[in-house]
Design an enzyme around this catalytic site. Structure first.
Site, mmCIF file in Angstrom:
data_model
loop_
_atom_site.group_PDB
_atom_site.id
_atom_site.type_symbol
_atom_site.label_atom_id
_atom_site.label_comp_id
_atom_site.label_asym_id
_atom_site.label_seq_id
_atom_site.Cartn_x
_atom_site.Cartn_y
_atom_site.Cartn_z
ATOM 1 N N GLU A 1 0.905 -1.124 0.017
ATOM 2 C CA GLU A 1 -0.062 0.020 -0.048
ATOM 3 C C GLU A 1 0.840 1.302 -0.119
ATOM 4 O OE1 GLU A 1 -2.704 0.319 3.498
ATOM 5 O OE2 GLU A 1 -3.746 2.103 2.355
ATOM 6 N N ASN B 1 -4.703 4.873 -2.006
ATOM 7 C CA ASN B 1 -5.724 5.378 -1.695
ATOM 8 C C ASN B 1 -6.380 6.494 -2.396
ATOM 9 O OD1 ASN B 1 -5.736 4.216 1.258
ATOM 10 N ND2 ASN B 1 -3.771 4.582 0.813
ATOM 11 N N GLU C 1 -7.846 1.974 -3.369
ATOM 12 C CA GLU C 1 -8.398 1.763 -2.224
ATOM 13 C C GLU C 1 -9.429 3.061 -1.925
ATOM 14 O OE1 GLU C 1 -6.200 1.028 1.255
ATOM 15 O OE2 GLU C 1 -5.143 -0.723 0.481
ATOM 16 N N ASP D 1 -11.658 -0.089 1.601
ATOM 17 C CA ASP D 1 -10.806 0.101 2.730
ATOM 18 C C ASP D 1 -11.494 0.312 4.214
ATOM 19 O OD1 ASP D 1 -8.447 0.678 4.238
ATOM 20 O OD2 ASP D 1 -7.989 2.689 3.239
ATOM 21 N N GLU E 1 -5.810 -5.490 7.779
ATOM 22 C CA GLU E 1 -4.809 -4.651 8.066
ATOM 23 C C GLU E 1 -4.565 -4.270 9.529
ATOM 24 O OE1 GLU E 1 -5.531 -0.566 6.308
ATOM 25 O OE2 GLU E 1 -7.532 -0.677 7.192
#
Ligand code: C2E
Ligand code: CA
Ligand code: CA
Length: 559
Positions: free
Chosen positions: A341, A400, A432, A462, A519
Site C-alpha cells: 500500500e 488510496n 483503495e 478500505d 490490516e
C-alpha cells in the site's frame, strides 16, 4: 428555555442616598418585597413593598434613576468598621455602580442567572429604559423557580437507578434478544452468568450493537449474545455519586452503566436519561453558553488556520515535499509479498514529518486533494516503471483514493490517462476507497467504478466494517477486495466481538468471491487467528512498517 414570568420579579424597596443608614437598615429588616403584578413584555408597575417575601437589599434612587444598591453584604462589611453609625447615610455604604438589566433585554431567566453568576451578585435590579428600577431579581428566587435544590455530587446512584433490569445468558441467540428489545421497547439487555445462584453481569447489549451487526454480519441467526456484547463491563455501586456516573459516561462514551452489589451481583441500571432528569439545567445552560462562545471562537481560529495551512500545503506540492512509503502485504500461505500500500508522508521544513491523518483531511477541505492525488498516482506509476526497468518484478500497489476525488466527474478517465502516459499495466494498480464514498455519492461512484472495472483495474474497499455499508451495497459494487479495518484486528483472539465481526466479514467475502485482507496486524496471535479463520492476506507492523522506497525495493529484491 424558561421565560421571564411575573413571579420572578419582586417590587424593590427604594430609598434616597441621603437616607440615614439606621433608617435603611430598619427598612431592610422589616420591609418585605412582593411579587410584581407583571406580565411578560409588559412593564411591571411599581408598587410599595408589602409583606409577602423578605427582601435582602434596598435600591438607592436619585433623580428618578438608580445610583446604588445596599445589600446585606454592605452591612456586614460595615459591622467590621467602627464608624459613627448615626452620621452615616445610605450614600456612604451603598455599592455603586450597580450591575443591572434592562427590562427590554430580560427575555430569558438564564440571562439574569448568568449575569449574576458572572458578577457574583445575588440581586439584579431590572430597569426601565429611563434607568428607573422596576423590580428586582434575586438568585434564590431564580433557583427556586428553576427548582434546583441539589447538585449531582450530593446524589447517589441508588436514588435514580432502574431496579428492573432485563437480563439474559450469554449463549442466548441474538435474534431472541433483538425480539425482546423490540417488543418491549427496551434499549439494552444485561448479560449475566449464574454463579451459585447469584447473577453476575458479564456484558451488555445495546440496540446500537445489534444494528452494527445487522449492517455487516451475514447471518444474525447464528450469533449469540456473547459474540455481540460489549465487554469489559464497568460497574457502579449503589452508593456511588451521580457525579461519578456523569464522569464515567463521558470517559467511556457509553450511555448505560450496570449497578452491582457487594458480591458483584446485578442490582440495576443507570441510563443517560435517568441522569438527565437530575442534571442542573442552570449549570448545563451555563456550560452550553461557554461552549457556544468557545465554538464560535474556534470556528474563527479554524478558518484562519485552514487558510494558513492550505497555503503551506499548496507550497508543499510545488516544492515537492511529499514522499511515498510502501507497506508490504503478505500472503500467509505462500509466504510471498503480493503487493504494497502506498502511504504518503509530508516532510514539512517547519513541522518535520507530518502524518497523513492530519493533512489529508486538510487537503480534502481545501480541494488540494485533486492535485495531490494526481501526484500520488504519478509517483506510483513512475516507481512501477522504475522497478520494471531495473529487471525487478513489480508487485501490485494499492493507492488510496479519497472520496473527495470523486467530485471530479472524470476521475476514472484521468486515472486511465495517467496509467497510459506512463505505460503502466493496469494489473499493477489497485485503488483503495472507503465505505463513506458509497454512502455519499453512490450514483457518480458507480459510474466511475464501472469504467475502471471495465479497464481491468482492481478496487479494494478500505476500513471495512467501520462505516455502515451493508451487504446490499456490496452486491451493487464491483469490488475485488475487502480490507478488514485495524480496529477489528486488534486483539482479535481475545475479543469476542471483534472476532465475530471479522469472521463475518471473511465469510461474506468468501461467499461473494471477494479477496479479503486484514490490516493493522501487529502480533503473531492476531495473524494466527485470522489465518485459521480463512484470511490469508495480511498487512501490518508484524510484517513491516511502511518503508521508504529504497528499503521496500531491497525487500522485493531479497524476496
Ligand atoms: P489507511 O488507508 O487506513 O492506512 C493505514 C494506516 O495504518 C497507515 O497510516 C499505516 O501506516 C497504518 N498501519 C499499518 N499497519 C499498522 C499496524 O500494524 N498498526 C498500526 N497501529 N498502524 C498500522 P498512515 O500512513 O499514517 O495513514 C493514515 C491514513 O491517511 C490512511 O489510512 C489514509 O486514510 C490516509 N492516507 C495515507 N496515504 C494516503 C494517500 O496517498 N492518499 C490518500 N487519499 N489518503 C492517504
Ligand atoms: Ca488504505
Ligand atoms: Ca485502512
Amino acid at each position: 428555555m424558561v421565560d421571564v414570568n411575573q413571579s420572578i420579579i419582586f417590587s424593590p424597596c427604594i430609598v434616597s442616598p441621603a437616607t440615614p443608614l439606621a433608617e435603611a437598615i430598619m427598612l431592610m429588616t422589616q420591609a418585605k418585597g412582593n411579587h410584581c403584578p407583571v406580565m411578560l413584555y409588559e412593564e411591571p408597575e411599581v408598587v410599595s413593598p408589602v409583606k409577602s417575601q423578605p427582601t435582602s437589599c434596598i435600591l438607592v434612587v436619585e433623580n428618578e434613576s438608580l445610583v446604588g444598591i445596599l445589600t446585606e453584604r454592605d452591612l456586614v462589611k460595615l459591622a467590621v468598621k467602627t464608624t459613627a453609625f448615626e452620621k452615616t447615610t445610605v450614600r456612604d455604604v451603598m455599592t455603586s455602580p450597580v450591575v443591572t438589566l434592562f427590562y427590554g433585554e430580560f427575555s430569558d431567566l438564564f440571562i439574569a442567572y448568568n449575569l449574576m453568576r458572572r458578577h457574583r451578585i445575588r440581586h439584579l435590579p431590572i430597569l426601565n429604559d429611563r434607568g428607573y428600577p422596576l423590580g428586582l431579581v434575586t438568585l434564590s428566587s431564580l433557583r427556586q423557580t428553576l427548582n434546583l435544590g441539589y447538585f449531582l455530587r450530593f446524589r447517589q446512584v441508588n436514588e435514580i437507578m432502574t431496579h428492573h433490569v432485563v437480563w439474559a445468558f450469554p449463549n442466548t441467540p441474538i435474534v431472541e434478544l433483538a425480539q425482546i428489545m423490540s417488543v418491549h421497547g427496551i434499549s439494552c439487555i444485561v448479560l449475566v452468568e449464574d454463579r451459585g445462584g447469584i447473577l453476575i453481569p458479564v456484558g451488555i447489549i445495546t440496540e446500537r450493537d445489534i444494528v452494527q451487526f445487522q449492517a455487516i454480519a451475514l447471518d444474525l441467526q447464528k450469533l449469540t449474545a456473547e459474540q455481540v456484547m460489549s465487554t469489559p463491563l464497568f460497574c457502579l455501586k449503589p452508593e456511588d455519586t451521580l457525579a461519578t456516573v456523569h464522569q464515567k459516561m463521558e470517559e467511556l462514551r457509553i450511555r448505560r452503566l450496570v449497578v452491582t452489589g457487594k458480591q458483584g451481583e446485578l442490582l440495576g441500571l443507570v441510563t443517560e436519561s435517568n441522569l438527565s432528569q437530575v442534571l442542573d439545567p442552570i449549570e448545563i445552560y451555563g456550560i452550553l453558553e461557554i461552549l457556544q462562545h468557545r465554538v464560535t471562537q474556534l470556528e474563527a481560529e479554524k478558518a484562519y488556520l485552514l487558510q494558513k495551512q492550505g497555503i503551506e500545503l499548496h507550497e508543499a506540492i510545488e516544492k515537492n515535499q511529499f514522499e511515498l512509503y510502501y507497506q508490504p502485504q503478505l500472503n500467509l500461505t505462500t509466504q510471498k509479498i503480493i503487493g504494497a500500500e502506498a502511504l504518503i508522508r509530508w516532510h514539512s521544513p517547519e513541522r518535520g514529518l507530518v502524518s497523513p491523518a492530519e493533512f489529508i483531511p486538510l487537503a480534502e477541505n481545501t480541494g488540494l486533494i485533486i492535485p495531490l492525488g494526481q501526484w500520488i498516482l504519478e509517483s506510483v506509476c513512475q516507481q512501477i516503471i522504475a522497478w520494471e526497468k531495473s529487471g525487478l518484478n513489480p508487485v501490485q500497489i494499492s493507492v488510496n483514493v479519497s472520496s473527495k476525488q470523486f467530485h471530479q466527474a472524470n476521475l476514472a478517465e484521468e486515472i486511465l490517462a495517467t496509467l497510459k502516459k506512463y505505460q503502466v499495466k493496469h494489473q499493477w494498480i489497485k485503488l483503495e476507497l472507503t465505505e463513506s464514498l458509497l454512502v455519499q455519492n453512490i450514483d457518480i461512484a458507480l459510474e466511475q467504478f464501472n469504467i475502471l472495472k471495465a479497464a481491468g483495474i482492481k478496487i479494494a474497499i478500505d476500513d471495512f466494517g467501520t462505516g455502515y455499508a451493508s451487504l446490499g451495497y456490496l452486491q451493487h459494487f464491483p469490488f475485488d477486495t475487502l480490507k478488514i479495518d485495524r480496529c477489528f484486528v486488534q486483539n482479535i483472539h481475545q475479543n469476542a466481538k471483534s472476532a465475530a465481526i471479522a469472521t463475518a466479514i471473511i465469510r461474506m467475502a468468501q461467499q461473494l468471491n471477494f479477496e479479503v485482507i486484514a490490516e493493522g496486524v501487529e502480533t503473531a496471535a492476531e495473524r494466527d487467528f485470522l489465518y485459521q479463520h480463512g484470511c490469508e492476506l495480511i498487512q501490518g507492523y508484524l510484517i513491516s512498517r511502511p518503508l521508504p522506497v529504497t528499503e521496500f525495493t531491497n525487500l522485493l529484491i531479497s524476496g
